[in-house]
Design an enzyme around this catalytic site. Structure first.
Site, PDB file in Angstrom:
ATOM      1  N   CYS A  14       0.870  -1.184   0.000  1.00 52.33           N
ATOM      2  CA  CYS A  14       0.000   0.000   0.000  1.00 52.33           C
ATOM      3  C   CYS A  14       0.904   1.229   0.000  1.00 52.33           C
ATOM      4  O   CYS A  14       2.049   1.148  -0.451  1.00 52.33           O
ATOM      5  CB  CYS A  14      -0.989  -0.025   1.171  1.00 52.33           C
ATOM      6  N   THR A  15       0.432   2.322   0.519  1.00 50.83           N
ATOM      7  CA  THR A  15       1.214   3.551   0.465  1.00 50.83           C
ATOM      8  C   THR A  15       2.252   3.633   1.582  1.00 50.83           C
ATOM      9  O   THR A  15       3.449   3.676   1.331  1.00 50.83           O
ATOM     10  CB  THR A  15       0.281   4.784   0.503  1.00 50.83           C
ATOM     11  N   GLY A  16       1.801   3.620   2.838  1.00 55.91           N
ATOM     12  CA  GLY A  16       2.722   3.810   3.956  1.00 55.91           C
ATOM     13  C   GLY A  16       3.014   2.581   4.781  1.00 55.91           C
ATOM     14  O   GLY A  16       3.809   2.634   5.717  1.00 55.91           O
ATOM     15  N   ASN A  17       2.355   1.464   4.484  1.00 59.30           N
ATOM     16  CA  ASN A  17       2.545   0.193   5.204  1.00 59.30           C
ATOM     17  C   ASN A  17       2.122   0.306   6.667  1.00 59.30           C
ATOM     18  O   ASN A  17       2.606  -0.418   7.519  1.00 59.30           O
ATOM     19  CB  ASN A  17       3.996  -0.288   5.065  1.00 59.30           C
ATOM     20  N   THR A  18       1.190   1.250   6.959  1.00 65.18           N
ATOM     21  CA  THR A  18       0.710   1.392   8.333  1.00 65.18           C
ATOM     22  C   THR A  18      -0.713   0.862   8.512  1.00 65.18           C
ATOM     23  O   THR A  18      -1.134   0.615   9.633  1.00 65.18           O
ATOM     24  CB  THR A  18       0.702   2.876   8.777  1.00 65.18           C
ATOM     25  N   CYS A  19      -1.445   0.702   7.413  1.00 65.77           N
ATOM     26  CA  CYS A  19      -2.859   0.309   7.509  1.00 65.77           C
ATOM     27  C   CYS A  19      -3.184  -0.911   6.643  1.00 65.77           C
ATOM     28  O   CYS A  19      -3.148  -2.043   7.109  1.00 65.77           O
ATOM     29  CB  CYS A  19      -3.784   1.453   7.086  1.00 65.77           C
ATOM     30  N   ARG A  20      -3.462  -0.655   5.367  1.00 70.19           N
ATOM     31  CA  ARG A  20      -4.035  -1.685   4.495  1.00 70.19           C
ATOM     32  C   ARG A  20      -3.130  -2.893   4.291  1.00 70.19           C
ATOM     33  O   ARG A  20      -3.559  -4.029   4.503  1.00 70.19           O
ATOM     34  CB  ARG A  20      -4.423  -1.085   3.138  1.00 70.19           C
ATOM     35  N   ASP A 122      -8.167   4.008   1.409  1.00 70.09           N
ATOM     36  CA  ASP A 122      -7.200   4.216   2.483  1.00 70.09           C
ATOM     37  C   ASP A 122      -7.904   4.806   3.702  1.00 70.09           C
ATOM     38  O   ASP A 122      -8.429   5.917   3.639  1.00 70.09           O
ATOM     39  CB  ASP A 122      -6.105   5.176   1.990  1.00 70.09           C
TER      40      ASP A 122
END
Length: 155
Positions: A14-20, A122
């Protein structure tokens, strides 16, 4: 003679590897353990920093599913991770376009790989409800994907 098959290596991005991607990896790992799937699972972000934590709401959403995400540490997508992966599952069409240029033929959106279409939105910065919606959407896709994955070979 050892006839154990190599596990299928799946990378969520994903974008930041903090959620999805972190939630997807944690949930598929849980499904894999419960169903003896022969997979290795990792996650990364196209703009992730090294060593950050998962978002608090992502940790809470996973906790409600009996999954501990508190030890997750973010990492950026690297050539090494791309080379190692058999399949790369991204959250959006934009991620796919970004990653496809360096990982031709391996990249699919999560929903596409599950037989659907569209993006996983997101939840970053959203409330608990938004994270729950995203986690449920990811989980539903993973259930479909899990049916296609290899099972651990018999001893």
């Amino acid at each position: 003679m050892d006839n154990k098959k190599e596990p299928m290596k799946i990378l969520f991005v994903c974008t930041g590897n903090t959620c999805r991607s972190a939630m997807a990896a944690a949930m598929l790992n849980d499904i894999a353990v419960k169903n003896d799937l022969n997979v290795l699972i990792d996650s990364a972000g196209v703009f992730a920093e090294v060593g950050g934590k998962a978002a608090d709401e992502a940790i809470a959403a996973m906790e409600r599913r009996g999954i501990d995400l508190s030890g997750h540490r973010t990492k950026p997508l690297t050539d090494e991770l791309i080379d190692m992966a058999d399949v790369i599952l991204v959250m959006t069409e934009a991620h796919k376009q970004l990653v496809e240029s360096v990982a031709k033929g391996k990249v699919h959106t999560l929903l596409e790989y599950a037989g659907g279409e569209g993006d996983i939105s997101d939840p970053y910065g959203g409330d608990a409800e938004e994270y729950e919606r995203t986690a449920s959407e990811i989980y539903d896709a993973l259930v479909d994907i899990a049916e296609k994955l290899p099972v651990e070979p018999e001893e």
